[in-house]
Motif scaffolding. Structure first.
Motif, PDB file in Angstrom:
ATOM      1  N   MET A  23      -7.860   7.282   2.032  1.00  0.00           N
ATOM      2  CA  MET A  23      -7.026   8.289   1.393  1.00  0.00           C
ATOM      3  C   MET A  23      -5.627   8.292   2.011  1.00  0.00           C
ATOM      4  SD  MET A  23      -9.121   9.733  -0.795  1.00  0.00           S
ATOM      5  CE  MET A  23      -8.392  11.335  -1.220  1.00  0.00           C
ATOM      6  N   ALA A  24      -4.605   8.355   1.151  1.00  0.00           N
ATOM      7  CA  ALA A  24      -3.237   8.500   1.636  1.00  0.00           C
ATOM      8  C   ALA A  24      -2.990   9.919   2.136  1.00  0.00           C
ATOM      9  CB  ALA A  24      -2.252   8.151   0.526  1.00  0.00           C
ATOM     10  N   ASP A  25      -3.617  10.897   1.471  1.00  0.00           N
ATOM     11  CA  ASP A  25      -3.597  12.285   1.913  1.00  0.00           C
ATOM     12  C   ASP A  25      -4.866  12.940   1.375  1.00  0.00           C
ATOM     13  OD1 ASP A  25      -3.075  13.136  -0.822  1.00  0.00           O
ATOM     14  OD2 ASP A  25      -0.985  12.622  -0.480  1.00  0.00           O
ATOM     15  N   ALA A  26      -4.990  14.235   1.513  1.00  0.00           N
ATOM     16  CA  ALA A  26      -6.237  14.910   1.159  1.00  0.00           C
ATOM     17  C   ALA A  26      -6.607  14.748  -0.310  1.00  0.00           C
ATOM     18  CB  ALA A  26      -6.138  16.395   1.519  1.00  0.00           C
ATOM     19  N   GLN A  27      -5.622  14.529  -1.188  1.00  0.00           N
ATOM     20  CA  GLN A  27      -5.894  14.439  -2.619  1.00  0.00           C
ATOM     21  C   GLN A  27      -5.712  13.041  -3.214  1.00  0.00           C
ATOM     22  OE1 GLN A  27      -3.610  17.007  -1.501  1.00  0.00           O
ATOM     23  NE2 GLN A  27      -5.429  18.307  -1.299  1.00  0.00           N
ATOM     24  N   THR A  28      -5.032  12.148  -2.498  1.00  0.00           N
ATOM     25  CA  THR A  28      -4.609  10.887  -3.107  1.00  0.00           C
ATOM     26  C   THR A  28      -5.259   9.681  -2.438  1.00  0.00           C
ATOM     27  OG1 THR A  28      -2.446  11.938  -3.414  1.00  0.00           O
ATOM     28  CG2 THR A  28      -2.603   9.583  -3.879  1.00  0.00           C
ATOM     29  N   PRO A  29      -6.078   8.916  -3.164  1.00  0.00           N
ATOM     30  CA  PRO A  29      -6.651   7.702  -2.583  1.00  0.00           C
ATOM     31  C   PRO A  29      -5.609   6.598  -2.453  1.00  0.00           C
ATOM     32  CG  PRO A  29      -7.283   7.890  -4.880  1.00  0.00           C
ATOM     33  CD  PRO A  29      -6.565   9.162  -4.529  1.00  0.00           C
ATOM     34  N   TYR A  30      -5.851   5.682  -1.513  1.00  0.00           N
ATOM     35  CA  TYR A  30      -4.967   4.533  -1.363  1.00  0.00           C
ATOM     36  C   TYR A  30      -4.777   3.811  -2.690  1.00  0.00           C
ATOM     37  CZ  TYR A  30      -4.315   4.022   3.735  1.00  0.00           C
ATOM     38  OH  TYR A  30      -3.915   4.163   5.037  1.00  0.00           O
ATOM     39  N   SER A  31      -5.869   3.706  -3.466  1.00  0.00           N
ATOM     40  CA  SER A  31      -5.803   2.937  -4.709  1.00  0.00           C
ATOM     41  C   SER A  31      -4.731   3.470  -5.658  1.00  0.00           C
ATOM     42  CB  SER A  31      -7.166   2.938  -5.405  1.00  0.00           C
ATOM     43  OG  SER A  31      -7.610   4.260  -5.654  1.00  0.00           O
ATOM     44  N   ALA A  32      -4.493   4.781  -5.640  1.00  0.00           N
ATOM     45  CA  ALA A  32      -3.478   5.358  -6.516  1.00  0.00           C
ATOM     46  C   ALA A  32      -2.068   5.090  -6.019  1.00  0.00           C
ATOM     47  CB  ALA A  32      -3.699   6.867  -6.642  1.00  0.00           C
ATOM     48  N   LYS A  33      -1.937   4.668  -4.771  1.00  0.00           N
ATOM     49  CA  LYS A  33      -0.621   4.435  -4.166  1.00  0.00           C
ATOM     50  C   LYS A  33      -0.212   2.966  -4.183  1.00  0.00           C
ATOM     51  CE  LYS A  33       1.324   7.353  -2.154  1.00  0.00           C
ATOM     52  NZ  LYS A  33       2.341   8.327  -2.602  1.00  0.00           N
ATOM     53  N   ILE A  34      -1.067   2.096  -4.691  1.00  0.00           N
ATOM     54  CA  ILE A  34      -0.750   0.665  -4.654  1.00  0.00           C
ATOM     55  C   ILE A  34       0.535   0.384  -5.439  1.00  0.00           C
ATOM     56  CG2 ILE A  34      -1.502  -1.661  -5.287  1.00  0.00           C
ATOM     57  CD1 ILE A  34      -4.378  -0.721  -4.982  1.00  0.00           C
ATOM     58  N   GLU A  35       1.487  -0.234  -4.771  1.00  0.00           N
ATOM     59  CA  GLU A  35       2.728  -0.642  -5.433  1.00  0.00           C
ATOM     60  C   GLU A  35       2.608  -2.044  -6.005  1.00  0.00           C
ATOM     61  OE1 GLU A  35       6.096   1.630  -2.818  1.00  0.00           O
ATOM     62  OE2 GLU A  35       5.166  -0.147  -1.923  1.00  0.00           O
ATOM     63  N   ALA A  36       1.896  -2.920  -5.269  1.00  0.00           N
ATOM     64  CA  ALA A  36       1.787  -4.306  -5.710  1.00  0.00           C
ATOM     65  C   ALA A  36       0.613  -4.975  -4.994  1.00  0.00           C
ATOM     66  CB  ALA A  36       3.071  -5.078  -5.433  1.00  0.00           C
ATOM     67  N   ILE A  37       0.042  -5.971  -5.656  1.00  0.00           N
ATOM     68  CA  ILE A  37      -0.890  -6.891  -5.022  1.00  0.00           C
ATOM     69  C   ILE A  37      -0.235  -8.275  -5.069  1.00  0.00           C
ATOM     70  CG2 ILE A  37      -3.180  -7.958  -5.107  1.00  0.00           C
ATOM     71  CD1 ILE A  37      -4.242  -5.405  -6.366  1.00  0.00           C
ATOM     72  N   VAL A  38      -0.090  -8.876  -3.898  1.00  0.00           N
ATOM     73  CA  VAL A  38       0.720 -10.086  -3.754  1.00  0.00           C
ATOM     74  C   VAL A  38      -0.164 -11.252  -3.318  1.00  0.00           C
ATOM     75  CG1 VAL A  38       2.616 -11.163  -2.479  1.00  0.00           C
ATOM     76  CG2 VAL A  38       2.805  -8.766  -3.217  1.00  0.00           C
ATOM     77  N   ARG A  39       0.029 -12.370  -3.976  1.00  0.00           N
ATOM     78  CA  ARG A  39      -0.643 -13.616  -3.603  1.00  0.00           C
ATOM     79  C   ARG A  39       0.446 -14.642  -3.288  1.00  0.00           C
ATOM     80  NH1 ARG A  39      -4.881 -15.048  -7.920  1.00  0.00           N
ATOM     81  NH2 ARG A  39      -5.777 -13.151  -6.978  1.00  0.00           N
ATOM     82  N   PRO A  40       0.724 -14.901  -2.004  1.00  0.00           N
ATOM     83  CA  PRO A  40       1.812 -15.833  -1.667  1.00  0.00           C
ATOM     84  C   PRO A  40       1.645 -17.210  -2.311  1.00  0.00           C
ATOM     85  CG  PRO A  40       1.223 -14.550   0.252  1.00  0.00           C
ATOM     86  CD  PRO A  40       0.201 -14.219  -0.810  1.00  0.00           C
ATOM     87  N   LEU A  41       0.412 -17.707  -2.340  1.00  0.00           N
ATOM     88  CA  LEU A  41       0.107 -18.971  -3.001  1.00  0.00           C
ATOM     89  C   LEU A  41      -1.208 -18.828  -3.754  1.00  0.00           C
ATOM     90  CD1 LEU A  41       1.071 -21.544  -0.221  1.00  0.00           C
ATOM     91  CD2 LEU A  41       2.053 -21.461  -2.508  1.00  0.00           C
ATOM     92  N   PRO A  42      -1.358 -19.439  -4.925  1.00  0.00           N
ATOM     93  CA  PRO A  42      -2.591 -19.294  -5.694  1.00  0.00           C
ATOM     94  C   PRO A  42      -3.752 -19.987  -5.020  1.00  0.00           C
ATOM     95  CG  PRO A  42      -1.160 -20.905  -6.717  1.00  0.00           C
ATOM     96  CD  PRO A  42      -0.374 -20.264  -5.613  1.00  0.00           C
TER      97      PRO A  42
END
Length: 401
Positions: free
Chosen positions: A382-401
């Motif tokens: 959780m990022a805070d009491a109400q917000t899970p990390y998943s809701a805060k994701i800005e990006a998922i990055v793959r430097p190389l496939p």
């Protein structure tokens, strides 16, 4: 390739002192509050903070083999040295926060250097507090500003080559005084004047010196900041580049197994904001894991998230991230504001990550002060009491496939 050879300063040799924890089914409970002495506890019994077992993580999950065995063709080298060198060259050319020192001009505009120094020194604010909890105040901040010696900057600055002779902090202003936003940050040293660190053998360019002569404003391959002059030796360009090349280990083959093995070499290593006190932080951790495989990336989370040459899935504020997390591959990097985690794999419906973290909050309200490189589940954070990390994701990055 010149960026990789002349500017990429790896620190993976430091992993030799980090031991993978031995499997254990029971870990003693450590008492709070946690301080720097706890953070520096022996790594052999750690998944994060000494003696702290993370819910949902079994002892088997603290070994790289557990995750490697779950990956099809994990040992397959998917990209050769030439492909990675080409990626690095393009990344360096298109990123404003990576610097090919070998290509620096013989002179720089003094006004430009002054802008770089001033931008960093703005971090020193009177409202910050010192280690005793007292505000820095206007007078202390004014002394810091005076020591930047901006009035002595020439119209044209001639960079001087130097080699780093001992690990040293990179600071926002030329001082070793620590400064914090709140008292809770003091025991764990979240020092707002700490930027990063440089390591022995690195080549840097000295752009300016402080009024007291004890600090140098330097340009490393991935950062500009102040460092102690005592940790530098002036050398000519060829010697600086030769020493820099000499400390670079041969990159491992680019495979998912090697990414995971490298990440686990840091398991239990202490967390430190801005690499302070001989530690690393979240962005430093992932950048050095990828550096071991030859991939260059910027120093800080926001810059890593925005590398134009990496494969990046970005999210709008309201977009659901569930499917993207479930589809993430081992080695993918999940960015939330101010933090980055590396995906290890999936067990059932749960995604597991390894990250360098001060601590994590769970959905039931508990906060676990991990202060180190840790394996944790992702969906329950959780990022805070109400917000899970998943809701805060800005990006998922793959430097190389």
């Amino acid at each position: 390739m010149r960026l990789a050879l002349a500017a990429l300063c790896l620190t993976i040799a430091g992993c030799a002192s980090v031991q993978t924890p031995a499997p254990t089914s029971q870990m003693p409970t450590a008492a709070a509050p946690y301080t720097l002495s706890d953070i520096k506890a022996p790594a052999a019994i750690r998944n994060g903070s000494a003696g702290l077992q993370v819910p949902g993580v079994t002892s088997a999950m603290l070994l790289p083999t557990y995750w490697i065995q779950r990956i099809d063709h994990a040992e397959t080298v998917t990209h050769d040295a030439a492909e990675i060198a080409a990626l690095n060259a393009e990344t360096g050319a298109r990123s404003s926060n990576l610097y090919a020192l070998i290509d620096f001009p013989a002179t720089l505009r003094g006004a430009e250097v002054s802008k770089w120094i001033t931008s960093l020194s703005n971090s020193a604010k009177p409202a910050l507090i010192d280690q005793a909890g007292n505000p820095l105040g206007e007078a202390t901040v004014a002394r810091m500003a005076a020591n930047t010696n901006l009035s002595a900057l020439p119209t044209a600055v001639s960079p001087r080559w130097a080699t780093v002779v001992e690990r040293a902090d990179l600071r926002a202003v030329p001082t070793s005084l620590r400064a914090y936003r709140k008292t809770d940050d003091i025991p764990i040293n979240i020092d707002r004047l700490q930027e990063s660190a440089v390591f022995p053998g690195w080549a840097v360019l000295i752009l300016h010196t402080s009024a007291d002569g004890e600090w140098a404003f330097v340009n490393a391959y991935n950062y500009r900041a102040w460092m102690p002059m005592a940790a530098l030796r002036l050398v000519d360009r060829e010697i600086a580049l030769a020493r820099n090349a000499a400390v670079q280990p041969r990159p491992l083959g680019y495979s998912r197994a090697n990414l995971i093995r490298t990440a686990f070499q840091y398991l239990g290593e202490s967390y430190g904001w801005g690499h302070a006190d001989g530690t690393r932080d979240c962005s430093g951790f992932v950048s050095e894991v990828y550096a071991a495989l030859g991939v260059v990336m910027p120093r800080n989370t926001g810059d890593q998230r925005d590398v134009p040459t990496f494969q990046t899935r970005r999210f709008t504020a309201t977009e659901d991230r569930t499917a993207a997390v479930a589809a993430a591959l081992p080695g993918d990097l999940i960015y939330i504001p101010g933090h980055v985690m590396m995906v290890l794999g999936h067990v059932g419906d749960e995604t597991y990550v390894i990250h360098d973290t001060p601590g994590v909050r769970w959905a039931d309200g508990r906060f676990l002060p991990l202060y180190g490189v840790s394996v944790t589940p992702f969906s329950t954070l959780m990022a805070d009491a109400q917000t899970p990390y998943s809701a805060k994701i800005e990006a998922i990055v793959r430097p190389l496939p």
